[in-house]
Motif scaffolding. Structure first.
Motif, short mmCIF file in Angstrom:
data_model
loop_
_atom_site.label_atom_id
_atom_site.label_comp_id
_atom_site.label_asym_id
_atom_site.label_seq_id
_atom_site.Cartn_x
_atom_site.Cartn_y
_atom_site.Cartn_z
N ALA A 6 -1.62 -17.90 11.72
CA ALA A 6 -1.15 -18.38 10.27
C ALA A 6 -0.90 -19.94 10.53
O ALA A 6 -0.46 -20.47 9.27
CB ALA A 6 0.12 -17.62 9.97
N HIS A 7 -0.98 -20.62 11.66
CA HIS A 7 -0.79 -21.85 11.63
C HIS A 7 -1.75 -22.44 12.67
O HIS A 7 -1.32 -22.59 14.03
CB HIS A 7 0.42 -22.21 11.85
N ILE A 8 -2.82 -23.23 12.52
CA ILE A 8 -3.66 -23.91 13.53
C ILE A 8 -4.35 -25.04 12.75
O ILE A 8 -4.65 -25.00 11.69
CB ILE A 8 -4.82 -23.02 13.81
N HIS A 9 -4.61 -26.24 13.47
CA HIS A 9 -5.25 -27.36 12.91
C HIS A 9 -6.75 -27.41 13.27
O HIS A 9 -7.23 -28.41 14.09
CB HIS A 9 -4.33 -28.56 13.61
N LEU A 10 -7.33 -26.55 12.49
CA LEU A 10 -8.89 -26.24 12.74
C LEU A 10 -9.40 -27.56 12.41
O LEU A 10 -10.72 -27.84 12.97
CB LEU A 10 -9.46 -25.20 11.82
N GLY A 98 0.95 -27.41 3.25
CA GLY A 98 1.30 -27.57 4.71
C GLY A 98 0.33 -28.45 5.45
O GLY A 98 -0.76 -28.46 5.03
N GLU A 99 0.66 -28.80 6.48
CA GLU A 99 1.97 -28.63 7.25
C GLU A 99 2.69 -30.02 6.69
O GLU A 99 2.21 -31.13 6.74
CB GLU A 99 1.55 -28.90 8.59
N ILE A 100 4.03 -29.55 6.13
CA ILE A 100 4.84 -30.67 5.62
C ILE A 100 6.06 -30.54 6.25
O ILE A 100 6.64 -29.50 7.11
CB ILE A 100 4.93 -30.57 4.23
N LEU A 159 8.75 -21.29 8.04
CA LEU A 159 9.17 -22.14 9.13
C LEU A 159 8.46 -22.01 10.31
O LEU A 159 8.43 -21.04 11.09
CB LEU A 159 10.86 -21.94 9.23
N HIS A 160 7.52 -22.73 10.53
CA HIS A 160 6.46 -22.63 11.66
C HIS A 160 7.09 -23.30 12.99
O HIS A 160 7.88 -24.02 12.95
CB HIS A 160 5.25 -23.51 11.27
N TRP A 161 6.94 -22.53 13.99
CA TRP A 161 7.44 -22.64 15.44
C TRP A 161 8.97 -22.82 15.39
O TRP A 161 9.56 -23.70 15.81
CB TRP A 161 6.81 -23.81 16.19
N THR A 207 -0.96 -20.27 16.61
CA THR A 207 -1.16 -20.97 17.75
C THR A 207 -0.74 -22.39 17.60
O THR A 207 -0.26 -22.89 18.73
CB THR A 207 -2.72 -20.87 18.25
N ASP A 208 -0.54 -23.21 16.65
CA ASP A 208 -0.64 -24.35 16.33
C ASP A 208 -1.62 -25.26 17.10
O ASP A 208 -1.40 -26.42 17.47
CB ASP A 208 0.76 -24.88 16.76
N GLY A 209 -2.78 -24.64 17.60
CA GLY A 209 -3.84 -25.42 18.10
C GLY A 209 -4.32 -26.39 17.41
O GLY A 209 -4.00 -26.41 16.13
ZN LIG Z 1 1.11 -27.70 13.32
#
Ligand SMILES: [Zn+2]
Length: 272
Positions: A6-10, A98-100, A159-161, A207-209
């Motif tokens: 649900a959260h990666i910087h592709l 996002g991501e904000i 709320l990520h991570w 992953t927040d990759g």
């Molecule tokens: Zn991120």
């Protein structure tokens, strides 16, 4: 089993050489929903492009990250707002703002900067206007943000991570907010405690990759292929079957981002 990131910087440059292979590998491993989170106007455009290239698999979150508020291009905030507005109806591709957020560790004085506050306000305002969920970065600012949010009519909050304070988790759950956690589920005592405390119905994996991780992931490029191991760790912490945990997280993803396409695909493929 079906998984989600649900959260990666592709759109990050570190993926640019092999993003197609990474997305393909994710699908092969059952990671059937990826949310490409933006950092600025360029990565907002690029995330949108990735969503168009991989329908019903990659979805875009558009916005400006607090780290990028100090070197904004002229009109970048307005251009990003305009891009979000122009694509808001396209809910099969744009699923969130996002991501904000706010980052207290970035300014040097333990407080978010004035420009971070302004940009965050603009991003929350556009999310409110077009009724899109928001994906929030809240390093050192979680309580501040949780206190601010009721003054906006935000439809859904992720709320990520999420890391701390643990004492705010009951408020987050009461408000119906969601959190995501990633690879630290395998090695961070603090994050493992958050996962123990959050109801599975308010939880998704990320992953927040390309952020890199220690533990068993040390030295590896972060990709959605890490997700099955994260779900393994969550299942162990929750004392539940892995397949049951994966199903619940997948359902949360469909519900949170309102993804009929993914839901249909799920039915087509059965529940193996
Ligand atoms: Zn991120």
């Amino acid at each position: 089993m079906k998984f989600v990131d649900a959260h990666i910087h592709l759109a990050d440059d570190r993926y640019s050489q092999n993003v197609k292979e990474i997305v393909k590998e994710a699908k092969q491993l059952g990671v059937l929903g990826l949310v490409a989170n933006a950092m600025d106007i360029q990565t907002s455009h690029k995330s949108l492009k990735l969503a168009k290239e991989h329908p019903n698999h990659v979805y875009a979150a558009l916005g400006i990250h607090p780290w990028n508020t100090k070197n904004l291009a002229e009109n970048e905030v307005q251009d990003t707002v305009d891009l979000i507005l122009a694509n808001a109806k396209n809910r099969q591709q744009v699923v969130a703002v996002g991501e904000i957020g706010l980052d207290a560790t970035y300014s040097g004085n333990g407080e978010p900067t004035e420009i971070q506050m302004q940009v965050f306000h603009e991003m929350l305002s556009v999310a409110e206007k077009i009724e899109l969920p928001v994906i929030i970065h809240s390093r050192g600012t979680t309580s501040q943000i949780v206190n601010m949010l009721p003054s906006y009519k935000i439809k859904k909050v992720l709320l990520h991570w999420f890391s701390q304070p643990h004492s705010i988790l009951p408020t987050i759950v009461d408000r119906g907010y969601y959190i995501t956690e990633g690879p630290p589920a395998l090695f961070s005592g603090g994050i493992r405690e958050v996962i123990r405390r959050i109801p599975l119905t308010k939880f998704m994996t990320e992953t927040d990759g390309p952020v890199r991780f220690r533990g068993p992931f040390n030295g590896k490029l972060t990709t959605p292929s890490f997700i099955p191991d994260v779900v393994d760790a969550v299942a162990e912490l929750k004392g539940r079957e892995k397949s049951e945990v994966a199903d619940q997280i997948f359902q949360n993803f469909v519900d949170f981002f309102e993804l009929e396409g993914v839901r249909n695909k799920r039915h087509d493929e059965g529940t193996s």
